[in-house]
Design a protein around this motif. Structure first.
Motif, PDB file in Angstrom:
ATOM      1  N   VAL A  21     -13.163 -17.352 -21.439  1.00  0.00           N
ATOM      2  CA  VAL A  21     -11.997 -18.211 -21.230  1.00  0.00           C
ATOM      3  C   VAL A  21     -12.403 -19.689 -21.072  1.00  0.00           C
ATOM      4  N   ILE A  22     -13.531 -19.941 -20.442  1.00  0.00           N
ATOM      5  CA  ILE A  22     -13.953 -21.325 -20.182  1.00  0.00           C
ATOM      6  C   ILE A  22     -14.024 -22.164 -21.465  1.00  0.00           C
ATOM      7  N   PRO A  23     -14.686 -21.713 -22.528  1.00  0.00           N
ATOM      8  CA  PRO A  23     -14.737 -22.561 -23.731  1.00  0.00           C
ATOM      9  C   PRO A  23     -13.358 -22.829 -24.339  1.00  0.00           C
ATOM     10  N   ILE A  24     -12.438 -21.893 -24.206  1.00  0.00           N
ATOM     11  CA  ILE A  24     -11.081 -22.090 -24.731  1.00  0.00           C
ATOM     12  C   ILE A  24     -10.392 -23.207 -23.957  1.00  0.00           C
ATOM     13  N   ILE A  25     -10.542 -23.206 -22.649  1.00  0.00           N
ATOM     14  CA  ILE A  25      -9.938 -24.256 -21.822  1.00  0.00           C
ATOM     15  C   ILE A  25     -10.619 -25.600 -22.091  1.00  0.00           C
ATOM     16  N   LEU A  26     -11.939 -25.592 -22.249  1.00  0.00           N
ATOM     17  CA  LEU A  26     -12.660 -26.825 -22.583  1.00  0.00           C
ATOM     18  C   LEU A  26     -12.173 -27.397 -23.909  1.00  0.00           C
ATOM     19  N   ALA A  27     -11.925 -26.524 -24.879  1.00  0.00           N
ATOM     20  CA  ALA A  27     -11.459 -26.969 -26.194  1.00  0.00           C
ATOM     21  C   ALA A  27     -10.092 -27.632 -26.113  1.00  0.00           C
ATOM     22  N   SER A  33     -14.853 -26.460 -13.610  1.00  0.00           N
ATOM     23  CA  SER A  33     -15.965 -26.111 -12.729  1.00  0.00           C
ATOM     24  C   SER A  33     -15.726 -24.687 -12.238  1.00  0.00           C
ATOM     25  N   VAL A  34     -16.782 -24.077 -11.710  1.00  0.00           N
ATOM     26  CA  VAL A  34     -16.694 -22.690 -11.250  1.00  0.00           C
ATOM     27  C   VAL A  34     -17.301 -22.576  -9.856  1.00  0.00           C
ATOM     28  N   ILE A  35     -16.653 -21.793  -9.020  1.00  0.00           N
ATOM     29  CA  ILE A  35     -17.226 -21.361  -7.745  1.00  0.00           C
ATOM     30  C   ILE A  35     -17.334 -19.849  -7.819  1.00  0.00           C
ATOM     31  N   LYS A  36     -18.522 -19.343  -7.601  1.00  0.00           N
ATOM     32  CA  LYS A  36     -18.789 -17.905  -7.648  1.00  0.00           C
ATOM     33  C   LYS A  36     -19.217 -17.454  -6.266  1.00  0.00           C
ATOM     34  N   HIS A  37     -18.508 -16.481  -5.719  1.00  0.00           N
ATOM     35  CA  HIS A  37     -18.879 -15.920  -4.429  1.00  0.00           C
ATOM     36  C   HIS A  37     -19.612 -14.612  -4.646  1.00  0.00           C
ATOM     37  N   THR A  38     -20.630 -14.374  -3.868  1.00  0.00           N
ATOM     38  CA  THR A  38     -21.357 -13.117  -3.945  1.00  0.00           C
ATOM     39  C   THR A  38     -21.689 -12.636  -2.548  1.00  0.00           C
ATOM     40  N   HIS A  39     -21.827 -11.343  -2.434  1.00  0.00           N
ATOM     41  CA  HIS A  39     -22.235 -10.759  -1.160  1.00  0.00           C
ATOM     42  C   HIS A  39     -23.740 -10.533  -1.129  1.00  0.00           C
ATOM     43  N   HIS A  40     -24.408 -10.863  -2.223  1.00  0.00           N
ATOM     44  CA  HIS A  40     -25.850 -10.657  -2.325  1.00  0.00           C
ATOM     45  C   HIS A  40     -26.587 -11.908  -1.861  1.00  0.00           C
ATOM     46  N   ALA A  41     -27.781 -11.736  -1.363  1.00  0.00           N
ATOM     47  CA  ALA A  41     -28.621 -12.893  -1.020  1.00  0.00           C
ATOM     48  C   ALA A  41     -29.099 -13.509  -2.332  1.00  0.00           C
ATOM     49  N   VAL A  42     -28.789 -14.760  -2.544  1.00  0.00           N
ATOM     50  CA  VAL A  42     -29.197 -15.436  -3.772  1.00  0.00           C
ATOM     51  C   VAL A  42     -30.097 -16.603  -3.430  1.00  0.00           C
TER      52      VAL A  42
END
Length: 166
Positions: A21-27, A33-42
């Protein structure tokens, strides 16, 4: 900034739908921008590197910069995990922030549901889910998209947050 979320159980394909979806919106001329939440230690750092050593020494923040990108690492050091609103405030200005995870936040969200994952749908219990992308036919009055109907999903998101095509 407009904010729109992607919700769904792990393994349902949230990242895949977002990456299409991101490239379609960019076009359409928008900055995303993106915020990604994770429950894993990164950790984006590597043990032994200078920036890693600075963090190990106790620095709260380490900003690593090059001619290609920069990354800011902020150590919580026991402080509570920041709220989504705090993270949004730290982003550079953009037109749209897509959020993966934070499924309990009161932001408009698209639920991604894949029947093969064997999990129940979230939308019946989340009033902030405004549409569903799935490979099933759920009984709902919400808009329903196919999992690979990326153009329609992108157009829906832009309409939902009030961004007009440029």
């Amino acid at each position: 900034m407009k904010v729109f979320g992607f919700a769904g159980q792990s393994g349902n394909g949230k990242t895949t739908v977002m990456e299409k979806v991101i490239p379609i919106i960019l076009a359409r001329g928008f900055v995303v921008s993106v915020i990604k939440h994770t429950h894993h230690a990164v950790d984006v750092d590597q043990p032994g590197k200078d920036s890693w050593r600075h963090r190990q020494a106790g620095a709260r923040e380490v900003l690593l910069a090059s001619d290609a990108r920069w990354v800011l690492m902020h150590e919580l050091r026991g402080a509570p995990e920041p709220e989504l609103t705090d993270l949004l405030a730290g982003l550079s200005p953009c037109d749209l922030v897509l959020v993966e995870g934070y499924k309990r936040q009161p932001i408009p969200k698209l639920e991604i549901h894949r029947s093969a994952a064997g999990r129940s749908l979230l939308f019946p219990n989340d009033p902030h889910i405004v549409a569903v992308a799935t490979d099933t036919n759920p009984a709902t009055s919400l808009p329903v998209f196919g999992l690979e109907d990326y153009s329609a999903i992108a157009e829906f998101i832009l309409r939902e947050v009030g961004l007009q095509a440029r």
